[in-house]
Design a protein around this motif. Structure first.
Motif, mmCIF file in Angstrom:
data_model
loop_
_atom_site.group_PDB
_atom_site.id
_atom_site.type_symbol
_atom_site.label_atom_id
_atom_site.label_comp_id
_atom_site.label_asym_id
_atom_site.label_seq_id
_atom_site.Cartn_x
_atom_site.Cartn_y
_atom_site.Cartn_z
ATOM 1 N N UNK A 167 116.203 45.178 45.620
ATOM 2 C CA UNK A 167 116.032 43.771 45.273
ATOM 3 C C UNK A 167 114.784 43.546 44.429
ATOM 4 N N UNK A 168 114.842 42.474 43.641
ATOM 5 C CA UNK A 168 113.684 42.015 42.884
ATOM 6 C C UNK A 168 113.724 40.496 42.839
ATOM 7 N N UNK A 169 112.582 39.901 42.575
ATOM 8 C CA UNK A 169 112.502 38.442 42.472
ATOM 9 C C UNK A 169 113.392 37.958 41.332
ATOM 10 N N UNK A 170 114.098 36.856 41.557
ATOM 11 C CA UNK A 170 114.907 36.254 40.501
ATOM 12 C C UNK A 170 114.107 35.102 39.894
ATOM 13 N N UNK A 171 113.672 35.268 38.691
ATOM 14 C CA UNK A 171 112.862 34.250 38.033
ATOM 15 C C UNK A 171 113.644 33.317 37.130
ATOM 16 N N UNK A 172 114.966 33.295 37.248
ATOM 17 C CA UNK A 172 115.779 32.485 36.342
ATOM 18 C C UNK A 172 115.605 30.985 36.571
ATOM 19 N N UNK A 173 115.276 30.586 37.800
ATOM 20 C CA UNK A 173 115.156 29.160 38.101
ATOM 21 C C UNK A 173 116.499 28.456 38.213
ATOM 22 N N UNK A 174 117.588 29.181 38.051
ATOM 23 C CA UNK A 174 118.928 28.600 38.146
ATOM 24 C C UNK A 174 119.253 28.273 39.602
ATOM 25 N N UNK A 175 119.830 27.095 39.859
ATOM 26 C CA UNK A 175 120.214 26.787 41.235
ATOM 27 C C UNK A 175 121.363 27.689 41.690
ATOM 28 N N UNK A 176 121.431 27.906 42.986
ATOM 29 C CA UNK A 176 122.524 28.693 43.558
ATOM 30 C C UNK A 176 123.702 27.774 43.848
ATOM 31 N N UNK A 177 124.908 28.291 43.707
ATOM 32 C CA UNK A 177 126.094 27.475 43.952
ATOM 33 C C UNK A 177 126.766 27.803 45.281
ATOM 34 N N UNK A 178 126.272 28.811 45.997
ATOM 35 C CA UNK A 178 126.855 29.163 47.291
ATOM 36 C C UNK A 178 126.828 27.914 48.177
ATOM 37 N N UNK A 179 127.985 27.470 48.683
ATOM 38 C CA UNK A 179 128.042 26.206 49.430
ATOM 39 C C UNK A 179 127.219 26.219 50.721
ATOM 40 N N UNK A 180 126.931 27.372 51.267
ATOM 41 C CA UNK A 180 126.157 27.446 52.507
ATOM 42 C C UNK A 180 124.668 27.201 52.279
ATOM 43 N N UNK A 181 124.213 27.324 51.045
ATOM 44 C CA UNK A 181 122.793 27.090 50.745
ATOM 45 C C UNK A 181 122.404 25.677 51.160
ATOM 46 N N UNK A 182 123.213 24.688 50.812
ATOM 47 C CA UNK A 182 122.897 23.293 51.138
ATOM 48 C C UNK A 182 122.953 23.017 52.633
ATOM 49 N N UNK A 183 123.687 23.815 53.394
ATOM 50 C CA UNK A 183 123.766 23.630 54.841
ATOM 51 C C UNK A 183 122.490 24.107 55.534
ATOM 52 N N UNK A 184 121.832 25.100 54.959
ATOM 53 C CA UNK A 184 120.682 25.736 55.603
ATOM 54 C C UNK A 184 119.356 25.364 54.958
ATOM 55 N N UNK A 185 119.362 25.156 53.634
ATOM 56 C CA UNK A 185 118.114 24.998 52.887
ATOM 57 C C UNK A 185 118.025 23.677 52.134
ATOM 58 N N UNK A 186 116.790 23.326 51.807
ATOM 59 C CA UNK A 186 116.468 22.256 50.872
ATOM 60 C C UNK A 186 115.785 22.936 49.703
ATOM 61 N N UNK A 187 116.197 22.617 48.479
ATOM 62 C CA UNK A 187 115.552 23.236 47.327
ATOM 63 C C UNK A 187 114.161 22.640 47.169
ATOM 64 N N UNK A 188 113.157 23.496 47.240
ATOM 65 C CA UNK A 188 111.762 23.080 47.160
ATOM 66 C C UNK A 188 111.296 23.047 45.708
ATOM 67 N N UNK A 189 111.671 24.078 44.971
ATOM 68 C CA UNK A 189 111.363 24.209 43.549
ATOM 69 C C UNK A 189 112.339 25.241 43.000
ATOM 70 N N UNK A 190 112.404 25.372 41.703
ATOM 71 C CA UNK A 190 113.323 26.348 41.113
ATOM 72 C C UNK A 190 113.020 27.737 41.657
ATOM 73 N N UNK A 191 114.030 28.364 42.234
ATOM 74 C CA UNK A 191 113.865 29.719 42.737
ATOM 75 C C UNK A 191 113.266 29.821 44.124
ATOM 76 N N UNK A 192 113.099 28.712 44.808
ATOM 77 C CA UNK A 192 112.524 28.747 46.159
ATOM 78 C C UNK A 192 113.150 27.644 47.001
ATOM 79 N N UNK A 193 113.598 28.019 48.194
ATOM 80 C CA UNK A 193 114.228 27.082 49.110
ATOM 81 C C UNK A 193 113.456 27.067 50.424
#
Length: 109
Positions: free
Chosen positions: A75-101
């Motif tokens: 693994x490596x850090x993803x610096x794209x800043x693109x939001x994730x589309x996995x539907x479970x992300x919104x169930x578990x996380x709040x987007x804090x900033x691009x690339x960090x939840x």
């Protein structure tokens, strides 16, 4: 067991070094903690060491979303800043900033 600390934290967006997928970390095992069947399914020439952190990811590639279990060395850090589309992300996380939840309050320990 070798003492090691995880390079990536809960809520961090990472990408796989060899395969075209990325995801957000939702759990970390300090060393391999999956089944022998899963372990043996990895070709021996690319099988990672067991003695390193393994990450549970809400992952996605260009075609689908899924849960992945990946060694730290892959693994490596993803610096794209693109939001994730996995539907479970919104169930578990709040987007804090691009690339960090940040985990939602009801998912923290």
């Amino acid at each position: 067991m070798k003492q090691s600390s995880a390079k990536f934290g809960i809520g961090e967006v990472v990408r796989h070094k060899l395969f075209p997928f990325r995801g957000v970390v939702f759990d970390v095992d300090p060393e391999f903690a999956n089944t022998e069947e899963w372990w043996n399914a990895i070709p021996a020439d690319v099988r990672p060491d067991r003695d390193q952190p393994f990450y549970h990811l809400l992952a996605e590639n260009s075609e689908t979303e899924y849960v992945a279990y990946v060694s730290e060395q892959n693994l490596e850090h993803d610096g794209s800043g693109e939001p994730l589309r996995n539907p479970h992300v919104e169930q578990i996380f709040v987007e804090e900033q691009a690339g960090r939840y940040r985990p939602k309050a009801n998912f923290t320990h």
